[in-house]
Motif scaffolding. Sequence first.
Motif, PDB file in Angstrom:
ATOM      1  N   ASP A  64       0.800  -1.218   0.000  1.00  0.00           N
ATOM      2  CA  ASP A  64       0.000   0.000   0.000  1.00  0.00           C
ATOM      3  C   ASP A  64       0.837   1.275   0.000  1.00  0.00           C
ATOM      4  O   ASP A  64       0.473   2.243  -0.664  1.00  0.00           O
ATOM      5  CB  ASP A  64      -0.957  -0.003   1.195  1.00  0.00           C
ATOM      6  N   ASP A  65       1.921   1.319   0.768  1.00  0.00           N
ATOM      7  CA  ASP A  65       2.731   2.538   0.753  1.00  0.00           C
ATOM      8  C   ASP A  65       4.215   2.277   1.010  1.00  0.00           C
ATOM      9  O   ASP A  65       4.948   3.171   1.406  1.00  0.00           O
ATOM     10  CB  ASP A  65       2.200   3.580   1.745  1.00  0.00           C
ATOM     11  N   GLY A  66       4.680   1.056   0.742  1.00  0.00           N
ATOM     12  CA  GLY A  66       6.089   0.713   0.918  1.00  0.00           C
ATOM     13  C   GLY A  66       6.759   0.353  -0.389  1.00  0.00           C
ATOM     14  O   GLY A  66       6.437   0.907  -1.451  1.00  0.00           O
ATOM     15  N   TYR A  67       7.654  -0.634  -0.336  1.00  0.00           N
ATOM     16  CA  TYR A  67       8.512  -0.913  -1.492  1.00  0.00           C
ATOM     17  C   TYR A  67       7.773  -1.431  -2.715  1.00  0.00           C
ATOM     18  O   TYR A  67       8.289  -1.368  -3.833  1.00  0.00           O
ATOM     19  CB  TYR A  67       9.629  -1.886  -1.107  1.00  0.00           C
ATOM     20  N   PHE A  68       6.545  -1.931  -2.552  1.00  0.00           N
ATOM     21  CA  PHE A  68       5.770  -2.346  -3.718  1.00  0.00           C
ATOM     22  C   PHE A  68       5.456  -1.146  -4.614  1.00  0.00           C
ATOM     23  O   PHE A  68       5.347  -1.279  -5.835  1.00  0.00           O
ATOM     24  CB  PHE A  68       4.479  -3.027  -3.269  1.00  0.00           C
TER      25      PHE A  68
END
Length: 732
Positions: free
Chosen positions: A208-212
């Motif tokens: 949702d808001d990291g390394y993805f």
Amino acid sequence: MRKLVAALLCSTLLPAQAPVPPIAGFTPDSAKRELELESKFDQAVNRQNFQQWLKRMSAKPHHVGSPASKATAEFIAEQFKSWGYETRIETFYPLFPTPKTRLLEMVAPTRYTAKIEEPAVEGDETSKIKDGSLPVYHAYSTDGDVTGDLVYVNYGLPDDYKRLAEMGIDVRGKIVLARYGGSWRGIKPKVAAENGAIGCLIYSDPRDDGYFQGDVYPQGPYRPAQGAQRGSVMDMPVYPGDPLTPGTAATDPNRKPDPKQASTVTKIPVMPISYGDAEPLLRALTGPVAPAEWRGALPLTYHVGPGPAKVHLKLEFDWKLAPTYNVVAMLKGATKPDQWVLRGNHHDGWNFGAHDPLSGMIAEMEEARVIGELAKSGWRPARTIVFLAWDGEEPALLGSTEWVEKHAEELREHAVAYINSDGTGRGFMGIAGASTMELFATQAARDVTDPQTQVSVLDRYLASRKVAGSEAEFRIAPLGSGSDYTAFQHHLGIPSLNIGFGGEGGGGVYHSAYDSYDHYTRFVDPDFQYVKATAQLGGRMMLRLANADWLPFRAEATSRAVRGWTNEVVRLADDMRSSTAKRNDLITSGAMKLAADPRKPYVAPAPEAAVPFLNFAPLLNATAHLERATVALGKVDPGKLSEAKRKSFEDSIRVAEQRFLNPGGLPRRPWFRHVLHAPGFYTGYGVKTLPGVREALEQRYWQEAETQIGLTATAINAYADWLEAAAKKATE
């Protein structure tokens, strides 16, 4: 003849003067003068001020109740005074808990103690500052010391628990792990407690808001492994502000706070954690594999449990009153001083708060500075302009709610509209608010140039929605909650707008220690071009509301919106009737067994009661009444009225929105009184339109739905009657 030919030749060679675009509320001559004034405003906006102010105000943690919060309020007040505003600081004393004990450990099948701490990162100077900063925690979680098996519940929404029940999984007596997203964070422990859980953990999944999403901070803008999202979990859909004084301003600093008297404090302990701390917990879970749409981006197979992961959560808080400093700056109007145009942004942050909220605060400050300079040069607004810098927004809209509750009678009498912002970024314009201000907002956005594309911010927005560049296609979204417009719009019925830019800056440090000057100037809006655009949009709105010959409120958009929402709730009832019948057929046939946990005996879920036929006639009739009233009002041309009739007409239109208030409020939350929109009881920030009717349907409270249909219709009829009376009086 020669003179005529020469004149014609000259007329073809000289550039044609561009026509003055219409501005709602202005005569053509007044519109021309207004655009000239706005041109001066735009030219005077100075981006260097943004850099200086942001660096100064984000240099220290400045959460509510902190010395730095007071210093920030005093700095802002000094600036307003220097720009010629009558300025004061108003102080309130709401309940604000800070943590004393924070412990999370996995005690089985292996041991792991969560770090619950954000380390300093290279290249971010303020991330090294620990003195005065707030640790990772959730404000208004209850104290608690609980141990239990862990269950992964996806986003922790009501439908997620229904899915778990279909899988044969019960969370009673267990601790749940939910990921951020899908709804406001405070909904997650609320729903968990309703389903019998004894504790709640909320983590930020890298999907949702990291390394993805992209490189993590400091290489990129997204949340690093130990980054965590602080925030309030108070049950604000019931009421915001001081949890001990709903409806009354918290002005007494000497009262003894008792959190047990606060109905909006959570029923179970809840704490945020990073995905670095969540990964060992998720890895230790077994049980059914999570449905595909529940799976995040951590390098593991997502199981839902329960267990064998067992966790121990211990939380203890210091429940104290916190001084909350609101800055109020006023520039008296020359001809209509009793009409107030209000503009606000909050100044408190969870820690350094560069993006949230200071990027919006510095835009508002520049608006105030330039308007002050225009006033010093001899211009004066017709209406009174009020700039507000709120404290305590982050925990529970504390400053704005208490101020509105204290000044409720004055605001009902004098307020014209409230314009809010809450941080801003790079990208696309965002405007939401009262439908009556749709044309006003459209025209303001039409006249602001997007710094990246050099078209108007309106045209860029429409293009992003794949809509042909037609102003008529812009639709203003209704407001839920999540910022300081809430008390104005939903409690007092004062038309409000929320403005800002975003979508391209790259987020991922929201409510973390990394929401810093360094992060903002590297990844969000490096040269403050969109802070400038925010100031130009907000300043333009303030100038137009302050200078308009008559108020630019239009009922057509409201009528259209009400018709659409009415049709939606009628369709919702029909769809529920159909889907309930289909689900009951599946239960009877045994097809629901496919969704259950194969390790356990299948227990068929109970069929749901059939959806009765409801009488929507009062609501449909009220909507038709509103459409007729809108037609009658549309025949009034305020520009052709006598001065006395125009004043009378304007006085009526200014308070018309208040007719949409139900004095008894919404079911189980009387503080929210607007019948057209409110934050959802189970969405938090997300808006529910015709909330009394819609939420009664969603909760299957059929008698309540009938009652709310009548109450909503009564308010819509009252608004329509008010418009018809104003139109009749103007045309007599």
